[in-house]
Scaffold this active site. Structure first.
Site, PDB file in Angstrom:
ATOM      1  N   ASP A 155       8.230  18.593  30.145  1.00 42.52           N
ATOM      2  CA  ASP A 155       8.144  20.007  30.495  1.00 42.52           C
ATOM      3  C   ASP A 155       7.424  20.205  31.825  1.00 42.52           C
ATOM      4  O   ASP A 155       6.417  19.544  32.096  1.00 42.52           O
ATOM      5  CB  ASP A 155       7.376  20.743  29.383  1.00 42.52           C
ATOM      6  CG  ASP A 155       7.397  22.245  29.592  1.00 42.52           C
ATOM      7  OD1 ASP A 155       8.477  22.838  29.483  1.00 42.52           O
ATOM      8  OD2 ASP A 155       6.327  22.832  29.884  1.00 42.52           O
TER       9      ASP A 155
ATOM     10  N   GLU B 294       8.657  -0.841  28.368  1.00 43.05           N
ATOM     11  CA  GLU B 294       8.109  -1.790  27.384  1.00 43.05           C
ATOM     12  C   GLU B 294       8.835  -1.667  26.052  1.00 43.05           C
ATOM     13  O   GLU B 294       8.953  -2.622  25.303  1.00 43.05           O
ATOM     14  CB  GLU B 294       6.638  -1.457  27.091  1.00 43.05           C
ATOM     15  CG  GLU B 294       5.638  -2.018  28.040  1.00 43.05           C
ATOM     16  CD  GLU B 294       4.252  -1.469  27.682  1.00 43.05           C
ATOM     17  OE1 GLU B 294       3.896  -1.381  26.484  1.00 43.05           O
ATOM     18  OE2 GLU B 294       3.532  -1.094  28.631  1.00 43.05           O
TER      19      GLU B 294
HETATM   20  C1  NOJ Z   1       9.672  25.254  30.507  1.00 43.82           C
HETATM   21  C2  NOJ Z   1      10.163  25.516  29.114  1.00 43.82           C
HETATM   22  O1  NOJ Z   1      11.540  25.217  29.039  1.00 43.82           O
HETATM   23  C3  NOJ Z   1       9.848  26.960  28.829  1.00 43.82           C
HETATM   24  O2  NOJ Z   1      10.451  27.393  27.628  1.00 43.82           O
HETATM   25  C4  NOJ Z   1       8.353  27.135  28.798  1.00 43.82           C
HETATM   26  O3  NOJ Z   1       8.033  28.504  28.636  1.00 43.82           O
HETATM   27  C5  NOJ Z   1       7.715  26.639  30.106  1.00 43.82           C
HETATM   28  N1  NOJ Z   1       8.249  25.375  30.548  1.00 43.82           N
HETATM   29  C6  NOJ Z   1       6.228  26.448  29.918  1.00 43.82           C
HETATM   30  O4  NOJ Z   1       5.979  25.371  29.072  1.00 43.82           O
END
Ligand code: NOJ
Ligand code: CA
Length: 509
Positions: free
Chosen positions: A191, A222
């Site tokens: 993310d 690994e």
């Molecule tokens: C991207 C994620 O896909 C989204 O849903 C989220 O709100 C933001 N990152 C923050 O984690």
């Protein structure tokens, strides 16, 4: 499956809260997902990517992680997650989970420690004075705590950002990766992958981040056959592909394709740019039409403006449902035919539209609340799936789903579509089945068929032709394997894609 299964995989995104409910509380969970594994097997996907399943107060749908080594009790238990991984593997389906390294939750043990003790604040960004940064969800990016200091949160206040200048944060995430690799997960979707490091003036794409992914790649290697997938939103393709160098991430989402309007020249430009920037680093491209953050394609493609951008979202802008549906079918076959891996976001295979008429008091997305309602947010693409029957909850489970489903969805349940050969579900099933044998990783050769037509041939001999112009076009020689809509006297109508094989081919349709 081969060592490099991820290069050509079809990856299905499960937004767990909205997939299927096993215990009847109206919220999707692992029991529901496990019961629907046969559906996913029949769909013909190679891997599942799950949005965060960790314990979370759900301030941002689970992207506020309280504990990286456990499962949210509403979703199930760690033992159930292990069982799910095993069951998916028995069906030859890989499992990819989300990891959220940029930020945490105010309920995370480290953050609670930091609140209680000033000496324990270095794992986050605490300052005596905030700067002028704004949160990506709207409002200031800093929140003040009781003793007067401020902490940084690029997203909601419930999501404090980690300080990646602190080596303890590195060790923690390396250990989290191992924890899940040892439990059999086949990869991670990372993310906000470009945001980890911050300087005085920037929080995006600082060079230090690449050292982190080099280390993560060593760890993934690994374990063998594991994959790291970056969520990297960067306008600059050269900067983007740095994340895909051979000793860093394996792949990253193609957001240029996802945001691209339904226009032949723009699509051609984005496809070519994708291919030419991925080739030097040897990474396979990915093709994404939707996810849990963006407007559903059926709605987007039915508008006069078919682009996607987070800011506007074009919520409420009129959309022609028939046109959008037709184009979404054509786009699906185009995306599946391109070289690389392809993503399917749950409900895309049912052709679900964005639900734009959710009652405002039921909206849960912090994007909606923090923008003061000016941005309607992402709830409209997160409505629980309709599985079967004539009325809500359409076999989802429970009696009341966490976001209400529209009554009109009786026509689009998985059950109704399974029985209809011409349905979106059957288009995806057939497309993914052929894709398995004939498409995936590799290259393409463009065919010249005029400015309104995207046409190319793949190594297997399959030719994909999409007509984005108004007038029907004559098809090249070949046998029709699959089409997104009916042909007109053998010609390809507007907003339609066809897959052809050579006349001598033994491939059967
Ligand atoms: C991207 C994620 O896909 C989204 O849903 C989220 O709100 C933001 N990152 C923050 O984690
Ligand atoms: Ca449930």
């Amino acid at each position: 499956m081969s060592q490099t299964w991820w290069r050509g995989a079809a990856i299905y995104q499960v937004y767990l809260r909205s997939f299927a409910d096993g215990n009847g509380d109206g919220i999707g969970d692992l029991a529901g997902l496990r019961s629907r594994l046969p559906y996913l097997k029949d769909l013909g996907i190679d891997a599942i990517w799950l949005n965060p399943w960790y314990p979370s107060p759900m301030a941002d749908g689970g992207y506020d992680v309280a504990d990286y080594r456990d499962i949210e009790p509403v979703f199930g238990t760690l033992a159930e997650a292990e069982k799910f991984i095993e069951e998916a593997h028995e069906l030859d389906i890989k499992v990819i989970i989300d990891v959220v390294p940029n930020h945490s939750s105010t309920e995370n043990a480290w953050f609670k420690e930091a609140l209680a003790d000033r000496a324990a604040r270095d794992r986050f960004w605490f300052r005596d004075e905030p700067n002028d940064w704004q949160s990506i969800f709207g409002g200031p990016a800093w929140t003040q705590v009781a003793d007067g200091q401020w902490y940084l949160h690029l997203f909601a206040p419930e999501q404090p950002d980690f300080n990646w200048d602190n080596p303890e944060v590195h060790r923690e995430f390396e250990d989290v990766l191992r924890f899940w690799f040892e439990r059999g997960v086949d990869g991670f979707r990372i993310d906000s992958a470009a945001l980890l490091f911050k300087s005085e003036t920037s929080y995006e794409d600082l060079d230090e981040v690449h050292e982190v992914y080099r280390r993560w790649r060593e760890i993934a290697d690994e374990y063998g056959e594991r994959v790291l997938i970056g969520e990297v939103w960067l306008p600059d393709q050269e900067r983007f592909t740095r994340y895909l160098r051979p000793d860093e991430l394996h792949t990253a989402f193609n957001f240029d394709f996802l945001s691209c309007p339904w226009e032949p020249a723009e699509l051609r430009r984005v496809i070519d740019l994708t291919l030419t920037t991925h080739a030097p680093v040897g990474a396979p491209p990915t093709w994404v039409l939707s996810n849990h953050d963006v407007t559903r394609p059926v709605t987007r493609y039915g508008r006069a403006d078919t682009t996607f951008a987070h800011g506007g979202r074009l919520h409420g802008v009129p959309s022609d449902p028939e046109l959008g549906y037709r184009r979404a079918r054509a786009a699906a076959l185009l995306a599946m035919a391109l070289p690389g891996s392809v993503y399917v976001y749950q409900g895309e295979e049912l052709g679900l539209p964005e639900v734009e008429d959710l009652p405002d008091d039921q909206r849960q997305d912090p994007m909606y609340h923090r923008s003061g309602g000016t941005n309607r947010g992402r709830d409209g693409c997160r409505v629980p799936l309709p599985w079967a029957g004539d009325e809500p909850p359409f076999g989802f489970g429970g009696t009341r789903t966490w976001l209400p489903q529209p009554e009109r969805w009786r026509k689009v349940t998985a059950e109704a579509q399974a029985a209809d050969l011409g349905s979106m579900l059957n288009l995806y099933r057939t497309g993914l089945a052929h894709r398995h044998d004939l498409l995936g990783d590799g290259t393409l050769t463009w065919l010249a068929m005029g400015p309104d037509v995207l046409a190319f041939t793949r190594e297997s001999g399959l030719t994909c032709v999409s007509n984005l112009g108004a007038a029907p076009v004559r098809l090249p020689a070949g046998r029709v394997l699959l089409a997104s809509g009916p042909l007109e006297d053998g010609a390809l109508p507007s907003d339609t894609t066809v897959w052809l094989t050579s006349l001598e081919s033994t491939i059967t349709g």
